[in-house]
Design an enzyme around this catalytic site. Structure first.
Site, short mmCIF file in Angstrom:
data_model
loop_
_atom_site.label_atom_id
_atom_site.label_comp_id
_atom_site.label_asym_id
_atom_site.label_seq_id
_atom_site.Cartn_x
_atom_site.Cartn_y
_atom_site.Cartn_z
N CYS A 134 0.68 -1.33 -0.03
CA CYS A 134 0.07 0.11 -0.08
C CYS A 134 0.77 1.24 0.02
CB CYS A 134 -0.97 -0.03 1.31
SG CYS A 134 -1.97 -1.60 1.40
N HIS A 277 -3.80 6.75 2.85
CA HIS A 277 -3.93 5.40 2.27
C HIS A 277 -5.31 5.20 3.09
CE1 HIS A 277 -4.01 1.21 1.06
NE2 HIS A 277 -4.00 1.00 2.16
N ASN A 307 -10.03 -0.78 0.09
CA ASN A 307 -8.59 -0.58 0.05
C ASN A 307 -8.08 -0.96 -1.25
OD1 ASN A 307 -5.86 -0.88 0.54
ND2 ASN A 307 -6.16 -2.16 2.33
N1 ACO Z 1 -17.85 -10.14 9.31
C1 ACO Z 1 -18.16 -10.32 10.44
N2 ACO Z 1 -17.21 -10.55 11.56
C2 ACO Z 1 -15.93 -10.54 11.15
C3 ACO Z 1 -15.44 -10.27 9.97
C4 ACO Z 1 -16.46 -10.09 8.76
N3 ACO Z 1 -16.12 -9.66 7.67
N4 ACO Z 1 -14.09 -10.27 9.83
C5 ACO Z 1 -13.67 -10.62 11.23
N5 ACO Z 1 -14.93 -10.91 11.77
C6 ACO Z 1 -14.74 -11.27 13.37
C7 ACO Z 1 -13.64 -11.95 13.39
O1 ACO Z 1 -13.68 -13.47 13.29
C8 ACO Z 1 -13.68 -11.82 15.17
O2 ACO Z 1 -14.37 -12.59 15.64
P1 ACO Z 1 -13.98 -13.36 17.16
O3 ACO Z 1 -13.85 -12.29 17.87
O4 ACO Z 1 -15.05 -14.30 17.50
O5 ACO Z 1 -12.61 -14.04 16.87
C9 ACO Z 1 -14.06 -10.38 15.25
O6 ACO Z 1 -14.87 -9.97 13.99
C10 ACO Z 1 -13.18 -9.24 15.48
O7 ACO Z 1 -12.00 -9.36 14.56
P2 ACO Z 1 -10.78 -8.31 14.50
O8 ACO Z 1 -9.97 -8.96 13.52
O9 ACO Z 1 -10.25 -8.10 15.79
O10 ACO Z 1 -11.58 -6.99 14.10
P3 ACO Z 1 -10.98 -5.58 13.89
O11 ACO Z 1 -11.71 -4.82 14.59
O12 ACO Z 1 -9.46 -5.78 14.28
O13 ACO Z 1 -11.16 -5.25 12.42
C11 ACO Z 1 -9.92 -5.20 10.32
C12 ACO Z 1 -10.45 -6.43 11.41
C13 ACO Z 1 -11.01 -4.47 9.62
C14 ACO Z 1 -9.15 -6.33 9.31
C15 ACO Z 1 -8.77 -4.15 11.15
O14 ACO Z 1 -8.19 -4.88 11.69
C16 ACO Z 1 -7.93 -3.42 9.90
O15 ACO Z 1 -8.53 -2.58 9.39
N6 ACO Z 1 -6.62 -4.02 9.97
C17 ACO Z 1 -5.55 -3.20 9.09
C18 ACO Z 1 -5.80 -3.24 7.76
C19 ACO Z 1 -4.77 -2.36 7.23
O16 ACO Z 1 -4.22 -1.25 7.50
N7 ACO Z 1 -4.17 -2.98 6.15
C20 ACO Z 1 -2.98 -2.03 5.36
C21 ACO Z 1 -2.49 -2.52 4.34
S1 ACO Z 1 -3.21 -3.65 3.27
C22 ACO Z 1 -2.04 -4.15 2.20
O17 ACO Z 1 -0.85 -3.64 2.26
C23 ACO Z 1 -2.46 -4.86 1.02
#
Ligand code: ACO
Length: 357
Positions: A134, A277, A307
């Protein structure tokens, strides 16, 4: 690449820009292209166990664009590039350099920039791809800028283009709700600097390979060449430890933004528009809090596109310029974070009297 020491812990050295002050590198034009096909959160509910509400509240994403089957990253890149050249008033045969930032190239070889070159008709251009996830667009901007400042070249096309849908595991709800397809491009030219200097004012780039395992696309390279096993293991899809990535993204993007501003003697209060980003609205909100800037200072299009990795910033930049969220004379801060980990931030003063943009 480590053109300058970019670690947030040790800000980039200003002395590295000495001797090139007579020239500036300015964006003459921008362009973008996103596929027509819209995939909504509601549609995703029919594919994986998720909900429109979860996706919207946890990420800020409402929908994303998906390229047609048979449409490749260079096709998206070409459309964005044509628009950028037209806006810039530059002919393709004036290009000395084409850099494509991507993690979803048409193929491992040849590079995507070569496909774009051939279809644009840019025979004088040196062409390569740059992979910094990214952060790829800001890394590419920095490499192109220094090639121009070194006097080796005068005019460059820098593209961020992704068909992430081809590398998305549509069975994995943790990742498939996040990504989209699209491309953005800018035309850069080295020119004698005016006062005040227009164009790119400063930039920092950095990486921490110790955290590489948190965001990967493991299959199909020399470590895990494509085999029945890699395909069965779904290794040709993006894998991400979301929560860990989130934490580092907030810290690294905030520090990179401060580092780039410090390097050109500006503060966050001087910035008219921040183009971050677009990975997650909550990441941007946390950065806003750390930098102490209100959300309306950020240009956001995450809700519509998700994204798009290396394409996110150039698409957002093009939109912000076209809808006059960015105006001539504005100070613009672009900041990115991605797999590697990699990060970068670039500060520029937009436009000149020259082309009125
Ligand atoms: N729908 C419903 N529930 C979901 C989903 C979904 N799509 N995805 C995950 N969950 C659940 C998980 O299983 C978890 O359940 P559990 O508690 O029973 O285990 C719960 O939701 C919480 O999961 P987390 O991973 O802790 O959720 P979080 O609030 O961290 O959000 C996310 C996840 C959106 C991926 C976030 O962590 C994020 O944005 N991370 C950064 C991404 C990023 O910046 N990437 C940058 C670069 S990408 C690149 O370089 C290609």
């Amino acid at each position: 690449m480590k053109t300058e020491n970019p670690s947030p812990a040790s800000p980039n050295s200003p002395s590295l820009t000495a001797g090139i002050d007579a020239l500036t590198v300015r964006m003459l034009g921008t362009g973008c292209y996103v596929p027509e096909r819209i995939m909504t959160n509601t549609e995703l509910e029919t594919i994986v166990d998720t909900s429109e509400e979860w996706i919207r509240t946890r990420t800020g994403i409402g929908e994303r664009r998906i390229a047609r089957s048979g449409q490749a990253t260079s096709d998206l890149a070409l459309a964005a590039s044509q628009q950028a050249l037209e806006t810039a008033g530059v002919m393709a045969d004036e290009l000395d350099l084409i850099v494509t930032a991507t993690i979803s190239p048409d193929m491992l070889m040849p590079n995507t920039a070569c496909f774009v070159q051939s279809r644009l008709g840019a025979p004088a251009a040196t062409c390569f791809d740059l992979e910094a996830a990214c952060s790829g667009f800001l890394y590419s901007l920095e490499v192109a800028r220094h090639l121009l400042l070194a006097g080796r070249m005068q005019t460059a096309l820098v593209i961020g283009a992704e068909k992430l849908s081809a590398f998305t595991d549509w069975d994995d709800r943790n990742t498939c709700v996040l990504f989209g397809d699209g491309a953005g491009a800018v035309v850069l030219r080295a020119e004698p600097a005016t006062t005040p200097v227009h164009g790119i004012l400063s930039s920092v780039t950095g990486a921490d390979g110790n955290l590489a395992h948190l965001l990967t696309l493991p299959g199909g390279g020399s470590r895990h060449p494509t085999s029945g096993e890699t395909v069965a293991g779904r290794m040709h899809y993006l894998k991400m430890a979301g929560r860990e990535v989130f934490k580092h993204a907030v810290r690294c993007m905030s520090d990179a933004a401060n580092g780039a501003l410090q390097k050109c003697g500006l503060t966050i209060d001087d910035v008219d528009c921040i183009v971050p980003h677009q990975a997650n609205l909550r990441i941007i909100q946390a950065i806003g809090q750390r930098l102490n800037v209100p959300m309306d200072r950020f240009y956001m299009n995450l809700e519509r596109y998700g994204n798009m990795s290396a394409a996110s910033i150039p698409v957002a930049l093009d939109e912000a310029v076209r809808n006059e969220r960015i105006r001539p004379g504005d100070i613009v801060l672009m900041v990115a974070f991605g797999g590697g980990f990699t990060w970068g931030a670039t500060v520029m003063r937009w436009g000149t009297a020259g082309n009125g943009r």
